[in-house]
Structure formats: structure tokens, C-alpha cells
Enzyme design. Structure first.
Site, PDB file in Angstrom:
ATOM      1  N   HIS A   1      29.879  84.176  62.901  1.00  0.00           N
ATOM      2  CA  HIS A   1      28.622  84.782  62.454  1.00  0.00           C
ATOM      3  C   HIS A   1      27.822  83.730  61.707  1.00  0.00           C
ATOM      4  CE1 HIS A   1      26.630  86.307  58.704  1.00  0.00           C
ATOM      5  NE2 HIS A   1      25.970  87.030  59.581  1.00  0.00           N
TER       6      HIS A   1
ATOM      7  N   ARG B   1      15.144  98.412  63.625  1.00  0.00           N
ATOM      8  CA  ARG B   1      15.548  98.778  64.987  1.00  0.00           C
ATOM      9  C   ARG B   1      17.071  98.778  65.083  1.00  0.00           C
ATOM     10  NH1 ARG B   1      16.276  95.965  70.114  1.00  0.00           N
ATOM     11  NH2 ARG B   1      15.475  97.235  71.835  1.00  0.00           N
TER      12      ARG B   1
END
Length: 321
Positions: free
Chosen positions: A122, A276
Site C-alpha cells: 500500500h 465515491r
């Protein structure tokens, strides 16, 4: 507050960073390509009254690579979003931001390889600003990168942290590395499991000392990610594995899901601010499993992982071997 350069300077760097990482990962994968989903941010509607929340703007580019030669799923998103006010959880933590409009730009990625011997990774780099009456009232940089192996290799962990230390050198040297390494260990800690998410890396937030220096550090972290990760991809992508190792990988991916949904600030801020959902949750793995009360066999490669899931001075320990 002293005038600082336009946020568009940071936005342009981040958009270019997404492009560069996508190109490099497609080359490393050798089979699949990223598919782009461009989106705009729409005000959420109250289902009962039809009323809308705070005025929202901006959008982004979510890119997903699926079923590749190396990566089962790789997601990387660029976003440039804004709002007329912050969610209550954010403004409660920073009272000076109450009533201020805000804008945030960032790149975030999570790559899930298929091979259990190639770690999940990540990275995130971001910039935030808040304004009131046309004046900047707050700004900061944040970001970092971390590594989540399932079958750790000491050489990989050493390379990862050496790269992190090297990129910190112009920005405070060993002291910067140690501080942001500790912050990473503390941030990516699953309290309910009593373990770190992986072997760490760097994490920083609210960096607001000097714009030019802080932006330089953000760029060093963003650019350094590929230097840290691609050699590990090359070394582990073709390691043989069996069904038992694949099952263990899917089980350990469950910890990734737990962290992202329980603790991750970016996930929580994105959902609370009307972001979103599809893009926010792209970090979740495509396949995962949970098993009640699973305990690896004593002395197994799976049991060995536990010793890596605690804060350690990797460079001091591994350099001395």
C-alpha cells in the site's frame, strides 16, 4: 497564514505519479493493463427528505488491473475533491476547520499479488487545504508506504526499509526515518488482534513545517515507492507455491480487510464525507476468507509470520546478520 504555492502544483505531480506507477506495474505484470474509471463527485441525497449534504466538487481517476500475470488485483486512484464543510468527525478533531471549505488531492494504491510469496503493498501521498473567506487557514501533507508479506523474506524487508531510510536522508536523515517508521508501526496496528498489519515502512500526517521541503518529501516518498517494491516483485513473482500457501494468503488478507474497514482514516473520511464508495473500497482484495479460531501449526512457515507482526528495528536486526 503565509501565502503558499497553488494546490494545482501538487495536483499535477500526483496525476503524473499515478501515470508513472501504472506504466511500471503494467510492465512488471507483463499481461494485464489498467482500466480507468473517471468519476465526478456528486452531493449525496438524504433518502428521506431529498435534501443534499454539503456542496461537493471534483472527481478523480480510479484505475484497476485484474487477473494479470503477477497481480490478482492492483488498484490505484487519483482524486481531487472538495467540499463546503468537513464531516463532523473531522471538524471535531480540528476545531479551527469548523465552517471552512476544503480541497484534498491524493494518490492511493493497494496491490494484491496472486503469489503468496509476493507481499501485498500500500502507498498513499496526499495534500489537504482549508479556506475561510478566501484565506488559507490550514494545509498539510501526509502519506507513506507499507509492506504486508505472508511468507516474509528477510532480504525483502531489509531492502524495503533501506529504501525508506535512503529517501528520508535529505529531510532529517535517520531521525526522520525512525520517527516515520515508528508512526507507521503505530498506525498500522490492529489493536483487536494485537499485531501490526505487516513489516511497516513510513507513515506521516499533518506535515506543515515548510511547504517546499514538505512537498519535496512527499515527492520522495511517492517516487521511492517503485524503488522499494519493484525489486521485490522481480525476486518473488515466480516463487513456487501450493494450495496450502494460497489458502493462508487468503486467510491473512482478512486482516487487511479488518484494518481498512475498522481503522483506516482515509476510508472513514472518504465515506463520511460522501466520497465515491467504489473508489474508496478498491483497496479490498478480490478474494479473501476468514476461519474461526485458526492457529498455524507450530514450527510451520505460517507460524513464522507472527514474529514479523510486531514493531522491530529491522535495519539494526537484519544488517547485523
Amino acid at each position: 497564514m503565509t501565502d503558499i504555492p497553488s494546490i494545482d502544483l501538487v495536483r499535477d505531480y500526483l496525476a503524473g505519479l499515478q501515470d508513472r506507477i501504472c506504466t511500471a506495474i503494467e510492465t512488471a505484470d507483463g499481461q494485464a493493463r489498467f482500466v480507468e474509471d473517471r468519476w465526478t463527485r456528486e452531493p449525496p441525497a438524504d433518502a428521506a427528505s431529498g435534501a443534499t449534504g454539503p456542496s461537493l466538487g471534483g472527481g478523480g481517476r480510479t484505475r484497476i488491473l485484474r487477473d494479470g500475470g503477477v497481480f490478482e488485483q492492483a488498484g490505484i486512484g487519483f482524486s481531487d475533491v472538495s467540499g463546503s464543510r468537513l464531516p463532523p468527525s473531522a471538524s471535531a478533531a480540528r476545531p479551527e476547520l469548523a465552517g471552512a471549505s476544503w480541497r484534498a488531492v491524493g494518490v492511493s494504491l493497494v496491490f494484491h499479488p496472486r503469489n503468496p510469496h509476493l507481499p501485498t503493498t500500500h502507498a498513499n501521498v496526499r495534500h489537504f487545504r482549508a479556506e475561510r473567506d478566501g484565506q488559507t487557514v490550514a494545509w498539510w501533507f501526509g502519506g507513506g508506504f507499507d509492506l504486508t508479506p505472508f511468507y516474509p523474506v528477510d532480504a525483502d524487508v531489509l531492502h524495503w526499509h533501506r529504501t525508506a531510510r535512503t529517501l528520508c536522508a535529505p529531510f532529517g536523515g535517520q531521525a526522520r526515518y525512525e520517527a516515520h517508521k515508528r508512526w507507521c508501526d503505530a498506525y498500522f496496528f490492529l489493536k483487536h488482534r494485537g499485531e501490526t498489519r505487516g513489516v511497516g515502512g513510513l507513515f506521516f500526517d499533518d506535515l506543515q513545517d515548510d511547504f517546499d521541503a514538505d512537498f519535496g518529501y512527499l515527492r520522495a516518498v511517492g517516487d521511492g515507492f517503485l524503488e522499494a517494491y519493484l525489486p521485490i516483485v522481480a525476486a518473488r513473482r515466480d516463487t513456487p507455491y501450493d494450495e496450502r500457501e494460497r489458502d493462508f494468503q487468503l486467510y491473512r488478507r482478512g486482516r487487511y480487510v479488518e484494518f481498512n474497514l475498522v481503522y483506516d482514516r482515509g476510508t472513514l473520511f472518504g465515506l463520511q464525507s460522501g466520497g465515491r464508495a467504489e473508489s474508496i473500497l478498491m483497496s479490498l482484495p478480490p478474494l479473501v476468507r476468514w476461519e474461526y479460531g485458526f492457529t498455524p501449526q507450530a514450527g510451520s512457515d505460517e507460524a513464522r509470520l507472527a514474529d514479523y507482526l510486531r514493531p522491530r528495528d529491522w535495519l539494526a536486526e537484519l544488517d547485523s546478520r
